[in-house]
Design a protein around this motif. Sequence first.
Motif, PDB file in Angstrom:
ATOM      1  N   GLY A 171     -54.864  -5.672  48.998  1.00  0.00           N
ATOM      2  CA  GLY A 171     -53.894  -6.277  49.904  1.00  0.00           C
ATOM      3  C   GLY A 171     -52.747  -5.348  50.258  1.00  0.00           C
ATOM      4  N   GLU A 172     -51.623  -5.927  50.682  1.00  0.00           N
ATOM      5  CA  GLU A 172     -50.482  -5.136  51.131  1.00  0.00           C
ATOM      6  C   GLU A 172     -49.787  -4.441  49.958  1.00  0.00           C
ATOM      7  OE1 GLU A 172     -47.865  -7.612  53.306  1.00  0.00           O
ATOM      8  OE2 GLU A 172     -49.142  -7.684  55.094  1.00  0.00           O
ATOM      9  N   VAL A 173     -49.425  -3.177  50.193  1.00  0.00           N
ATOM     10  CA  VAL A 173     -48.699  -2.392  49.191  1.00  0.00           C
ATOM     11  C   VAL A 173     -47.308  -2.114  49.747  1.00  0.00           C
ATOM     12  CG1 VAL A 173     -48.630  -0.215  47.940  1.00  0.00           C
ATOM     13  CG2 VAL A 173     -50.817  -1.367  48.291  1.00  0.00           C
ATOM     14  N   GLN A 174     -46.292  -2.433  48.968  1.00  0.00           N
ATOM     15  CA  GLN A 174     -44.925  -2.334  49.445  1.00  0.00           C
ATOM     16  C   GLN A 174     -44.307  -0.954  49.235  1.00  0.00           C
ATOM     17  OE1 GLN A 174     -43.661  -4.922  51.090  1.00  0.00           O
ATOM     18  NE2 GLN A 174     -45.619  -5.963  50.743  1.00  0.00           N
ATOM     19  N   SER A 175     -44.843  -0.175  48.312  1.00  0.00           N
ATOM     20  CA  SER A 175     -44.268   1.139  48.003  1.00  0.00           C
ATOM     21  C   SER A 175     -45.376   2.079  47.547  1.00  0.00           C
ATOM     22  CB  SER A 175     -43.209   1.004  46.898  1.00  0.00           C
ATOM     23  OG  SER A 175     -42.837   2.278  46.405  1.00  0.00           O
ATOM     24  N   TRP A 176     -45.231   3.363  47.917  1.00  0.00           N
ATOM     25  CA  TRP A 176     -46.204   4.348  47.463  1.00  0.00           C
ATOM     26  C   TRP A 176     -46.148   4.554  45.953  1.00  0.00           C
ATOM     27  CZ3 TRP A 176     -50.091   5.476  50.329  1.00  0.00           C
ATOM     28  CH2 TRP A 176     -49.967   5.485  51.726  1.00  0.00           C
ATOM     29  N   GLN A 177     -45.070   4.138  45.331  1.00  0.00           N
ATOM     30  CA  GLN A 177     -44.935   4.261  43.878  1.00  0.00           C
ATOM     31  C   GLN A 177     -45.482   3.052  43.134  1.00  0.00           C
ATOM     32  OE1 GLN A 177     -40.886   5.251  42.834  1.00  0.00           O
ATOM     33  NE2 GLN A 177     -40.665   6.646  44.569  1.00  0.00           N
ATOM     34  N   GLU A 178     -45.934   2.070  43.895  1.00  0.00           N
ATOM     35  CA  GLU A 178     -46.420   0.834  43.277  1.00  0.00           C
ATOM     36  C   GLU A 178     -47.768   1.056  42.589  1.00  0.00           C
ATOM     37  OE1 GLU A 178     -47.990  -3.547  44.808  1.00  0.00           O
ATOM     38  OE2 GLU A 178     -46.444  -2.484  45.951  1.00  0.00           O
ATOM     39  N   GLY A 179     -47.908   0.527  41.381  1.00  0.00           N
ATOM     40  CA  GLY A 179     -49.177   0.620  40.677  1.00  0.00           C
ATOM     41  C   GLY A 179     -50.186  -0.341  41.264  1.00  0.00           C
ATOM     42  N   VAL A 180     -51.342   0.170  41.662  1.00  0.00           N
ATOM     43  CA  VAL A 180     -52.363  -0.676  42.286  1.00  0.00           C
ATOM     44  C   VAL A 180     -53.656  -0.711  41.484  1.00  0.00           C
ATOM     45  CG1 VAL A 180     -51.442  -0.353  44.615  1.00  0.00           C
ATOM     46  CG2 VAL A 180     -53.152   1.246  43.736  1.00  0.00           C
ATOM     47  N   ALA A 181     -53.825   0.200  40.559  1.00  0.00           N
ATOM     48  CA  ALA A 181     -55.020   0.223  39.708  1.00  0.00           C
ATOM     49  C   ALA A 181     -54.573   0.640  38.321  1.00  0.00           C
ATOM     50  CB  ALA A 181     -56.077   1.173  40.260  1.00  0.00           C
ATOM     51  N   GLY A 182     -53.994  -0.301  37.604  1.00  0.00           N
ATOM     52  CA  GLY A 182     -53.437   0.034  36.305  1.00  0.00           C
ATOM     53  C   GLY A 182     -52.241   0.943  36.499  1.00  0.00           C
ATOM     54  N   ILE A 202     -51.632   7.999  44.770  1.00  0.00           N
ATOM     55  CA  ILE A 202     -52.725   8.695  44.080  1.00  0.00           C
ATOM     56  C   ILE A 202     -54.068   8.056  44.447  1.00  0.00           C
ATOM     57  CG2 ILE A 202     -53.700   9.281  41.839  1.00  0.00           C
ATOM     58  CD1 ILE A 202     -50.908   9.316  40.694  1.00  0.00           C
ATOM     59  N   VAL A 203     -54.111   6.727  44.403  1.00  0.00           N
ATOM     60  CA  VAL A 203     -55.353   6.018  44.718  1.00  0.00           C
ATOM     61  C   VAL A 203     -55.798   6.316  46.138  1.00  0.00           C
ATOM     62  CG1 VAL A 203     -56.399   3.737  45.017  1.00  0.00           C
ATOM     63  CG2 VAL A 203     -54.904   4.171  43.057  1.00  0.00           C
ATOM     64  N   TRP A 204     -54.846   6.280  47.095  1.00  0.00           N
ATOM     65  CA  TRP A 204     -55.199   6.534  48.492  1.00  0.00           C
ATOM     66  C   TRP A 204     -55.690   7.973  48.684  1.00  0.00           C
ATOM     67  CZ3 TRP A 204     -57.017   4.581  52.539  1.00  0.00           C
ATOM     68  CH2 TRP A 204     -56.839   5.147  53.801  1.00  0.00           C
ATOM     69  N   TYR A 205     -55.026   8.919  48.028  1.00  0.00           N
ATOM     70  CA  TYR A 205     -55.440  10.316  48.155  1.00  0.00           C
ATOM     71  C   TYR A 205     -56.859  10.510  47.630  1.00  0.00           C
ATOM     72  CZ  TYR A 205     -55.762  15.335  47.294  1.00  0.00           C
ATOM     73  OH  TYR A 205     -56.193  16.635  47.274  1.00  0.00           O
ATOM     74  N   PHE A 206     -57.154   9.974  46.461  1.00  0.00           N
ATOM     75  CA  PHE A 206     -58.477  10.189  45.869  1.00  0.00           C
ATOM     76  C   PHE A 206     -59.571   9.439  46.611  1.00  0.00           C
ATOM     77  CE2 PHE A 206     -56.155  11.657  42.037  1.00  0.00           C
ATOM     78  CZ  PHE A 206     -56.802  12.878  41.881  1.00  0.00           C
ATOM     79  N   LEU A 207     -59.257   8.257  47.134  1.00  0.00           N
ATOM     80  CA  LEU A 207     -60.245   7.543  47.947  1.00  0.00           C
ATOM     81  C   LEU A 207     -60.618   8.359  49.183  1.00  0.00           C
ATOM     82  CD1 LEU A 207     -58.972   3.829  47.868  1.00  0.00           C
ATOM     83  CD2 LEU A 207     -61.086   4.723  46.870  1.00  0.00           C
ATOM     84  N   CYS A 208     -59.598   8.899  49.852  1.00  0.00           N
ATOM     85  CA  CYS A 208     -59.849   9.724  51.043  1.00  0.00           C
ATOM     86  C   CYS A 208     -60.583  11.008  50.680  1.00  0.00           C
ATOM     87  CB  CYS A 208     -58.531  10.057  51.736  1.00  0.00           C
ATOM     88  SG  CYS A 208     -57.654   8.637  52.411  1.00  0.00           S
ATOM     89  N   SER A 209     -60.132  11.652  49.601  1.00  0.00           N
ATOM     90  CA  SER A 209     -60.701  12.940  49.208  1.00  0.00           C
ATOM     91  C   SER A 209     -62.164  12.805  48.823  1.00  0.00           C
ATOM     92  CB  SER A 209     -59.901  13.520  48.043  1.00  0.00           C
ATOM     93  OG  SER A 209     -60.448  14.763  47.633  1.00  0.00           O
ATOM     94  N   ILE A 210     -62.476  11.842  47.968  1.00  0.00           N
ATOM     95  CA  ILE A 210     -63.859  11.673  47.510  1.00  0.00           C
ATOM     96  C   ILE A 210     -64.779  11.315  48.672  1.00  0.00           C
ATOM     97  CG2 ILE A 210     -65.376  10.235  46.088  1.00  0.00           C
ATOM     98  CD1 ILE A 210     -63.060  10.015  44.072  1.00  0.00           C
ATOM     99  N   SER A 211     -64.343  10.391  49.519  1.00  0.00           N
ATOM    100  CA  SER A 211     -65.177   9.935  50.635  1.00  0.00           C
ATOM    101  C   SER A 211     -65.472  11.065  51.611  1.00  0.00           C
ATOM    102  CB  SER A 211     -64.489   8.775  51.360  1.00  0.00           C
ATOM    103  OG  SER A 211     -64.250   7.702  50.477  1.00  0.00           O
TER     104      SER A 211
END
Length: 297
Positions: A253-264, A270-279
């Motif tokens: 869902g919506e993320v309010q801050s790039w510093q927000e923890g979204v996966a533990g 970090i999550v967005w970078y690795f999702l883009c990088s791996i794909s």
Amino acid sequence: MARTAPKVDRLADEGEAMTDALATVLSVAEEKGTVTWSDVSDDLTSGEWGRLIESGLLIDADGEGFVVDDPEGVREALEESDPEPAEDDDDGGWSTWDKLAGLATLGLFAGYSLTSVRDAIGGVIDIGLGPLAEILPFYVVILVLAVFTGTTSSILQDQLMDMDGMQDSQEQIKDIQNRLEDAKERGDDEAVERIEQEQMEAMTEQMGSMFAMFRPMVWIMLINIPVFLWIYWMVFGTGMTVEAPVMTFPILGEVQSWQEGVAGPMQAWIVWYFLCSISFTQIIRKALNVETSPTAS
């Protein structure tokens, strides 16, 4: 035959005496049609004769002597074989530039723990990437950088990793194991001892090949670490603010801050970078036909 050249190369690695023995046997076989031990006993030792048979280059001719398997291929391989040792063998193929890149990479790692180093690297990289961040949304900037690092990583792996050499090494080990089993089955203790020694040498060479696999990783990290540190610097070091919501993640869902923890403990950036990088890295490797592991024989 496709396997002739590697077999001759392995004999060449054992010394000039083995290539001379092979050349002698080839000459006699071409002159007489077949070759026997008595034909070459004055020029070869029994060990060299046995080694040629074990290599598969000298095969039995239905009890009428031996013939050279693929004589044309053997002749070409002998002409192309290089007796000079490789200059980089002791260093696993690492050049001076590779070692300097390795030292520089170790220095960049300090940016993860030292704020002063991270700020210095981020400030320098920002000269080039800052204007991009002003034009595009930050999630698009991360996407662009992930594509860039994925492309450079794929190209560096393709150019610096010797897949053919790694595959040849694996085939050599397999060939040695097969010959060792055959020697044990026929109870040839002398051949078993000789092949086991060859196996130890081949394993040592394989370890060198594994060390060489780290060579492209050094250059990849030399490019990727500054990019990663700049993103970190943007998120934490410059007081960058982005109007909420930052973006909408699938499932999360919506993320309010790039510093927000979204996966533990993993934060949004970090999550967005690795999702883009791996794909995109997988897509780029497919598009460029980049292999990152030896193909099965």
